[in-house]
Scaffold this motif. Structure first.
Motif, mmCIF file in Angstrom:
data_model
loop_
_atom_site.group_PDB
_atom_site.id
_atom_site.type_symbol
_atom_site.label_atom_id
_atom_site.label_comp_id
_atom_site.label_asym_id
_atom_site.label_seq_id
_atom_site.Cartn_x
_atom_site.Cartn_y
_atom_site.Cartn_z
ATOM 1 N N SER A 21 -33.845 -89.355 12.059
ATOM 2 C CA SER A 21 -34.919 -88.696 12.441
ATOM 3 C C SER A 21 -35.404 -87.232 13.046
ATOM 4 O O SER A 21 -34.405 -87.198 13.793
ATOM 5 C CB SER A 21 -35.761 -89.880 13.212
ATOM 6 N N CYS A 22 -36.342 -86.932 12.407
ATOM 7 C CA CYS A 22 -35.855 -85.728 12.908
ATOM 8 C C CYS A 22 -37.347 -85.092 12.834
ATOM 9 O O CYS A 22 -38.280 -84.975 12.055
ATOM 10 C CB CYS A 22 -35.177 -84.540 12.021
ATOM 11 N N ALA A 23 -38.648 -85.363 14.296
ATOM 12 C CA ALA A 23 -39.543 -85.374 14.692
ATOM 13 C C ALA A 23 -40.456 -83.785 15.390
ATOM 14 O O ALA A 23 -39.316 -83.270 16.272
ATOM 15 C CB ALA A 23 -39.790 -86.189 16.084
ATOM 16 N N GLY A 24 -40.952 -83.144 14.445
ATOM 17 C CA GLY A 24 -41.043 -81.451 14.534
ATOM 18 C C GLY A 24 -42.767 -81.770 15.446
ATOM 19 O O GLY A 24 -42.979 -82.511 15.028
ATOM 20 N N SER A 25 -42.847 -80.392 16.091
ATOM 21 C CA SER A 25 -44.341 -80.104 16.023
ATOM 22 C C SER A 25 -44.330 -78.408 16.411
ATOM 23 O O SER A 25 -42.940 -78.322 16.514
ATOM 24 C CB SER A 25 -44.394 -80.460 17.643
ATOM 25 N N GLY A 26 -45.484 -77.956 16.593
ATOM 26 C CA GLY A 26 -45.905 -76.572 16.507
ATOM 27 C C GLY A 26 -45.906 -76.345 15.427
ATOM 28 O O GLY A 26 -45.980 -74.546 15.033
ATOM 29 N N PHE A 27 -45.533 -76.538 14.250
ATOM 30 C CA PHE A 27 -45.701 -76.537 12.946
ATOM 31 C C PHE A 27 -46.655 -77.076 12.022
ATOM 32 O O PHE A 27 -46.309 -78.981 12.073
ATOM 33 C CB PHE A 27 -44.269 -75.882 12.502
ATOM 34 N N SER A 28 -47.125 -76.937 10.853
ATOM 35 C CA SER A 28 -47.534 -77.163 9.658
ATOM 36 C C SER A 28 -46.360 -78.279 8.490
ATOM 37 O O SER A 28 -45.825 -77.315 8.080
ATOM 38 C CB SER A 28 -49.152 -76.810 8.722
ATOM 39 N N PRO A 29 -46.796 -79.949 8.779
ATOM 40 C CA PRO A 29 -45.719 -79.997 7.875
ATOM 41 C C PRO A 29 -45.515 -79.111 6.059
ATOM 42 O O PRO A 29 -44.476 -79.537 5.289
ATOM 43 C CB PRO A 29 -45.997 -81.963 7.510
ATOM 44 N N ASP A 30 -47.311 -78.353 5.804
ATOM 45 C CA ASP A 30 -47.129 -78.585 4.931
ATOM 46 C C ASP A 30 -46.049 -77.295 4.542
ATOM 47 O O ASP A 30 -45.938 -75.705 3.374
ATOM 48 C CB ASP A 30 -48.440 -78.217 4.164
ATOM 49 N N TYR A 31 -45.521 -76.077 5.502
ATOM 50 C CA TYR A 31 -45.448 -74.951 5.654
ATOM 51 C C TYR A 31 -44.174 -74.713 5.643
ATOM 52 O O TYR A 31 -42.769 -73.694 4.775
ATOM 53 C CB TYR A 31 -45.760 -73.952 6.704
ATOM 54 N N TYR A 32 -42.877 -75.370 6.045
ATOM 55 C CA TYR A 32 -41.318 -75.378 6.408
ATOM 56 C C TYR A 32 -40.806 -76.607 5.564
ATOM 57 O O TYR A 32 -41.529 -78.037 5.965
ATOM 58 C CB TYR A 32 -41.089 -75.377 7.544
ATOM 59 N N SER A 33 -39.724 -76.486 4.780
ATOM 60 C CA SER A 33 -38.721 -77.500 4.503
ATOM 61 C C SER A 33 -37.924 -77.983 5.559
ATOM 62 O O SER A 33 -37.909 -77.107 6.600
ATOM 63 C CB SER A 33 -38.373 -76.824 2.945
ATOM 64 N N ILE A 34 -37.274 -78.451 5.696
ATOM 65 C CA ILE A 34 -36.720 -79.523 6.270
ATOM 66 C C ILE A 34 -36.118 -79.543 5.943
ATOM 67 O O ILE A 34 -35.420 -80.308 5.248
ATOM 68 C CB ILE A 34 -37.164 -80.202 7.162
ATOM 69 N N GLY A 35 -34.230 -79.388 6.757
ATOM 70 C CA GLY A 35 -33.082 -79.454 6.539
ATOM 71 C C GLY A 35 -32.362 -80.186 7.150
ATOM 72 O O GLY A 35 -32.805 -79.842 8.648
ATOM 73 N N TRP A 36 -31.188 -81.086 6.584
ATOM 74 C CA TRP A 36 -30.539 -81.567 8.048
ATOM 75 C C TRP A 36 -28.693 -80.668 7.466
ATOM 76 O O TRP A 36 -29.109 -80.394 6.081
ATOM 77 C CB TRP A 36 -30.002 -82.956 7.593
ATOM 78 N N PHE A 37 -28.113 -80.017 8.832
ATOM 79 C CA PHE A 37 -26.726 -79.547 8.648
ATOM 80 C C PHE A 37 -25.683 -80.487 9.804
ATOM 81 O O PHE A 37 -26.886 -81.024 10.632
ATOM 82 C CB PHE A 37 -26.732 -77.959 7.961
ATOM 83 N N ARG A 38 -24.353 -79.835 9.777
ATOM 84 C CA ARG A 38 -23.794 -80.910 10.904
ATOM 85 C C ARG A 38 -22.431 -80.179 10.683
ATOM 86 O O ARG A 38 -22.116 -78.849 10.562
ATOM 87 C CB ARG A 38 -23.255 -82.066 9.958
ATOM 88 N N GLN A 39 -21.948 -80.282 12.292
ATOM 89 C CA GLN A 39 -20.695 -79.301 12.342
ATOM 90 C C GLN A 39 -20.200 -80.202 12.843
ATOM 91 O O GLN A 39 -20.206 -80.943 14.303
ATOM 92 C CB GLN A 39 -21.947 -78.484 13.790
ATOM 93 N N ALA A 40 -18.894 -80.344 12.672
ATOM 94 C CA ALA A 40 -17.569 -80.827 13.088
ATOM 95 C C ALA A 40 -16.936 -80.516 14.312
ATOM 96 O O ALA A 40 -16.826 -79.059 13.308
ATOM 97 C CB ALA A 40 -16.968 -81.782 11.644
ATOM 98 N N PRO A 41 -15.980 -80.456 14.718
ATOM 99 C CA PRO A 41 -15.400 -79.495 15.746
ATOM 100 C C PRO A 41 -14.100 -79.482 14.166
ATOM 101 O O PRO A 41 -13.307 -79.933 13.998
ATOM 102 C CB PRO A 41 -14.710 -80.553 16.608
ATOM 103 N N GLY A 42 -13.885 -77.636 15.243
ATOM 104 C CA GLY A 42 -12.708 -77.306 13.946
ATOM 105 C C GLY A 42 -13.762 -77.184 12.150
ATOM 106 O O GLY A 42 -12.346 -76.017 12.347
ATOM 107 N N LYS A 43 -14.435 -77.411 12.244
ATOM 108 C CA LYS A 43 -14.902 -77.543 10.567
ATOM 109 C C LYS A 43 -16.157 -76.376 11.380
ATOM 110 O O LYS A 43 -16.914 -76.249 11.463
ATOM 111 C CB LYS A 43 -15.096 -78.303 9.904
ATOM 112 N N GLU A 44 -15.903 -76.227 10.175
ATOM 113 C CA GLU A 44 -17.836 -74.931 9.414
ATOM 114 C C GLU A 44 -18.650 -75.447 9.189
ATOM 115 O O GLU A 44 -19.018 -76.635 8.570
ATOM 116 C CB GLU A 44 -17.522 -73.884 7.991
ATOM 117 N N ARG A 45 -19.845 -74.899 10.026
ATOM 118 C CA ARG A 45 -21.021 -75.461 9.474
ATOM 119 C C ARG A 45 -20.974 -76.030 7.666
ATOM 120 O O ARG A 45 -21.106 -75.177 7.140
ATOM 121 C CB ARG A 45 -22.344 -75.084 9.414
#
Length: 120
Positions: A21-45
């Protein structure tokens, strides 16, 4: 002030499932798209998935397509990432971030991350 808080990570066996889950605050959900990214040790984002604020279009990396599903609950300003059929290579810290365009994600805010470990 924009804030994002990720939760739902943990240790799971290969083939298992988790929902982040990603809970947002301080902005309207109509304004920003939301993405998920990941970072593993020794690997690029790596960008994992994104959901558009304009029309709800969804985007997935090839590595997770068919296994992960992103969704958004605007009333709670929360984005979810349902992860099924998890593999050891999915192990990483997962972050959610705000971006104006999923087609060209440039995250300007992101959370502290949540650890996902896939191991037997």
């Amino acid at each position: 002030q924009v804030q994002l808080v990720e939760s739902g990570g943990g240790l799971v066996q290969p083939g298992g499932s988790l929902r982040l889950s990603c809970a947002g605050s301080g902005f309207s959900p109509d304004y920003y798209s939301i993405g998920w990214f990941r970072q593993a040790p020794g690997k690029e984002r790596e960008g994992v998935s994104c959901i558009s604020s304009e029309d709800g279009s969804t985007y997935y990396a090839d590595s997770v397509k068919g296994r992960f599903t992103i969704s958004r609950e605007n009333a709670k300003n929360t984005v979810y990432l349902q992860m099924n059929s998890l593999k050891p290579e999915d192990t990483a810290v997962y972050y959610c971030g705000t971006t104006l365009l999923c087609s060209d994600p440039r995250f300007n805010y992101w959370g502290q991350g949540t650890q996902v470990t896939v191991s037997s």
